[in-house]
Design an enzyme around this catalytic site. Structure first.
Site, mmCIF file in Angstrom:
data_model
loop_
_atom_site.group_PDB
_atom_site.id
_atom_site.type_symbol
_atom_site.label_atom_id
_atom_site.label_comp_id
_atom_site.label_asym_id
_atom_site.label_seq_id
_atom_site.Cartn_x
_atom_site.Cartn_y
_atom_site.Cartn_z
ATOM 1 N N PHE A 1 -36.545 11.020 -49.017
ATOM 2 C CA PHE A 1 -37.819 10.656 -49.383
ATOM 3 C C PHE A 1 -37.868 10.169 -51.141
ATOM 4 O O PHE A 1 -36.561 9.382 -50.943
ATOM 5 C CB PHE A 1 -38.521 11.834 -49.802
ATOM 6 N N LYS B 1 -36.815 2.726 -46.865
ATOM 7 C CA LYS B 1 -35.834 3.437 -47.922
ATOM 8 C C LYS B 1 -34.261 2.802 -46.818
ATOM 9 O O LYS B 1 -32.956 1.999 -47.833
ATOM 10 C CB LYS B 1 -36.443 4.521 -48.135
ATOM 11 N N ARG C 1 -27.276 9.438 -44.263
ATOM 12 C CA ARG C 1 -27.246 10.861 -43.592
ATOM 13 C C ARG C 1 -27.588 11.159 -41.820
ATOM 14 O O ARG C 1 -28.173 10.215 -41.342
ATOM 15 C CB ARG C 1 -28.342 12.322 -43.712
ATOM 16 N N PHE D 1 -44.418 -7.756 -46.972
ATOM 17 C CA PHE D 1 -44.867 -7.750 -45.797
ATOM 18 C C PHE D 1 -45.660 -9.692 -45.975
ATOM 19 O O PHE D 1 -45.778 -9.061 -46.443
ATOM 20 C CB PHE D 1 -45.346 -6.378 -45.838
ATOM 21 N N THR E 1 -33.826 1.107 -44.869
ATOM 22 C CA THR E 1 -33.648 0.247 -44.243
ATOM 23 C C THR E 1 -33.022 -0.794 -45.214
ATOM 24 O O THR E 1 -32.276 -2.258 -44.596
ATOM 25 C CB THR E 1 -35.034 -1.026 -43.283
ATOM 26 N N TRP F 1 -35.700 -6.059 -43.447
ATOM 27 C CA TRP F 1 -36.172 -5.303 -42.039
ATOM 28 C C TRP F 1 -36.472 -7.560 -41.199
ATOM 29 O O TRP F 1 -36.338 -7.363 -40.060
ATOM 30 C CB TRP F 1 -37.429 -5.524 -42.142
ATOM 31 N N LYS G 1 -42.462 11.674 -37.828
ATOM 32 C CA LYS G 1 -41.798 10.441 -37.927
ATOM 33 C C LYS G 1 -40.459 9.620 -37.740
ATOM 34 O O LYS G 1 -40.572 8.784 -37.952
ATOM 35 C CB LYS G 1 -40.622 11.198 -39.556
ATOM 36 N N ALA H 1 -34.538 16.465 -47.649
ATOM 37 C CA ALA H 1 -34.842 16.485 -49.040
ATOM 38 C C ALA H 1 -36.013 17.547 -49.118
ATOM 39 O O ALA H 1 -35.906 17.492 -50.754
ATOM 40 C CB ALA H 1 -34.901 15.423 -50.006
#
Length: 556
Positions: free
Chosen positions: A301, A71, A94, A381, A73, A409, A105, A273
């Protein structure tokens, strides 16, 4: 491919004044933190207050999985793509918490070739905002205990102290502690608690405050305890507001940095969140809207948490109207929601993908309730097959959503051009009819049940006795008309993290509630959610190091 930190450390950064110039910000409005970071001064707000707002795009996601969604990224890559298309744009994010950086994480600076930099600074101390919030929180705690020790003129019941201390670290042993041990001069013996800084009400207050006057008003409203006769004791009654505001004076100013492609990024505030309201600061978002034609922001999230709170708390309070929503997913994450083991996610499995898309379907339906146009962004991917990609595309289009295959990415802004075009087409060609999910005049239970049934898909809500008592007290004190901030695990639509996909036949259990009167919402804690996380068996901190030249390694 190189690691995120290797890519970030090889980036060619522009001086922050050159990044600011892309938004027509004069150097006089920059407060430098070295060459690559700056705070934006209060004078800039005053200068731009009458300028029309740009368009606001929210990036959210399906429920997070170990398979990865991307998200942040996507948010960064979309901003970079808009920059490549010569759109005057800015990203509003944020700030990361230290707890996840050293836990499981990792950081929150994006990934691959869609990152904000300097990555190490952002993920560690940055400009000191979180330290200021921690200090303000703990100053209030110290003044509260000192007031009791010095005679307790406010008649505070030590068994009804609700203000907790905080630290920006995952430290489970601080969840429940005893303070005041020792001599009489060391204070009274009582049970106390810590929360992680991102769950502190001070964080929420800072992120929702419009300016210094609003900040001080909100700080003063904070309920710290209750008296022996059941009356709330406020921070302003402890004469703590001025000192807390002094600690937060600079933290209130948004921070400007850049992406790998030198796109401007305003990064400010960082409530989680799952245990808080999950959005960057109102000041950062509103300033961004004055500075750019398109603002790309995110909420934490999955959409059941971050987007719901962005809409029902932040947008409602700040008068914001989002113009479009980007909903992020991956084939791998959808197959994981279809109960494919993590070890088998690289293998084509159309049946599992169809099953897992029920999670995506629910998030689409939820976002449509708010009347905002949706673009589904699928992060690609290398293991994704053409059949899998086509299946997701067809599904999204059947639901009335735009669809874009995203490769930011791997390719940076270039990999997000298609997404950027579809975002621009959407905000220019489709009308947003944004409205919050519920009316504030509903009772506390009605609001909780509306979120639980309409957003999570629950059959209903159950309440522990402590929660029932809290609801009666909160409503009796006149706080019942506030919005609800649900504290729920991020991995499932339900309050049971193991229930993937689109669970049904469940109830949401409300364990406890408390009022965050300064922030302006009621927190409802579900299931087993914790406001102070713990470290995993092998924390990420074990792999982080710094060499003799000051180069940090192992941060991700």
């Amino acid at each position: 491919m190189k690691s995120d930190i290797e890519i970030a450390q090889e980036a060619k950064l522009s001086h922050i004044k050159e990044v600011a110039a892309k938004l027509d910000i004069d150097e006089e409005y920059l407060e430098y933190f070295g060459k690559y970071k700056a705070k934006l001064s209060d004078e800039l707000f005053e200068k731009l207050k009458d300028r029309p707002d740009g368009k606001l795009v929210l990036v959210t996601a399906i429920n997070p999985t170990p398979a990865g969604e991307g998200k942040t990224t996507t948010t960064i890559g979309l901003g970079q793509a808009l920059g490549q298309m010569n759109v005057k744009s800015v990203i509003a994010l944020r700030e990361p918490s230290l707890g996840p950086c050293f836990g499981i994480k990792g950081g929150a600076a994006g990934g691959g070739y869609a990152q904000v930099v300097p990555m190490e600074d952002l993920n560690l101390h940055f400009t000191g905002d979180f330290h200021a919030i921690t200090s303000a929180n703990n100053l209030l705690a110290a003044m509260l205990d000192n007031h009791i020790h010095q005679g307790n003129a406010l008649n505070i019941d030590p068994n009804q102290i609700v203000w907790k201390r905080c630290v920006d670290m995952n430290d489970r042993v601080l969840r429940n502690i005893v303070v005041g041990l020792g001599r009489k001069a060391d204070g009274i013996v009582r049970e106390d608690h810590f929360v992680i800084t991102v769950a502190s009400e001070i964080m929420a207050v800072l992120c929702l405050a419009e300016d210094m006057a609003d900040l001080k008003e909100r700080l003063g409203r904070i309920v710290v305890a209750y008296s022996y006769d059941g009356k709330p004791v406020l921070a302003k009654q402890l004469n703590a507001v001025g000192a807390m505001a002094a600690l937060l004076k600079d933290a209130l100013k948004p921070n400007l940095i850049q992406t790998l492609e030198n796109t401007p990024a305003i990064v400010h505030g960082g409530p989680f969140a799952n245990i808080a309201h999950g959005c960057n600061s109102v000041r950062a978002t509103k300033l961004a809207l004055k500075l750019a034609d398109v603002v790309v922001t995110e909420a934490g999230f999955g959409a059941d948490l971050g987007a719901e709170k962005f809409f029902d708390i932040k947008c409602r309070m700040a008068g914001l109207k989002p113009d479009a929503v980007v909903l992020v997913a991956t084939v791998r994450a959808l197959k994981y929601n279809g109960l494919v083991p993590r070890s088998d996610l690289a293998t084509e499995n159309l049946d599992a993908l169809r099953k897992g898309m029920a999670n995506l379907e629910k998030h689409i339906e939820n976002l449509q309730k708010y009347g905002v146009p949706i673009i589904v962004s699928l992060n690609r991917f290398v293991t994704d097959t053409e059949a899998e990609l086509e299946l997701v595309k067809s599904f999204c289009e059947s639901k009335g959503c735009e669809f874009s295959l995203c490769e930011v990415w791997e390719k940076g802004g270039k990999g997000g051009i298609d997404l950027a075009r579809k975002v621009l087409d959407t905000i220019e060609g489709k009308k947003s009819n944004f409205a919050p999910l519920y009316d504030l005049d509903l009772s506390i239970k009605e609001k909780i049940e509306k979120i639980s049934t309409e957003i999570y898909g629950a059959d209903g809500v159950s309440y522990d006795p402590a929660a029932e008592s809290a609801i009666k007290q909160i409503e009796a004190l006149g706080y019942g008309k506030l919005p609800i901030c649900m504290a729920k695990n991020q991995y499932s639509l339900s309050d049971d993290a193991s229930r993937l996909g689109r669970p049904s036949g469940f109830k949401i259990n409300i364990r406890e509630l408390y009022v965050s009167a300064g922030a302006g919402f009621i927190v409802a804690i579900t299931g087993t959610i914790m406001t102070m996380p713990g470290l995993p068996k092998i924390p990420a901190a074990e792999g982080i190091d710094v060499d003799d030249k000051g180069r940090i390694t192992g941060l991700f």
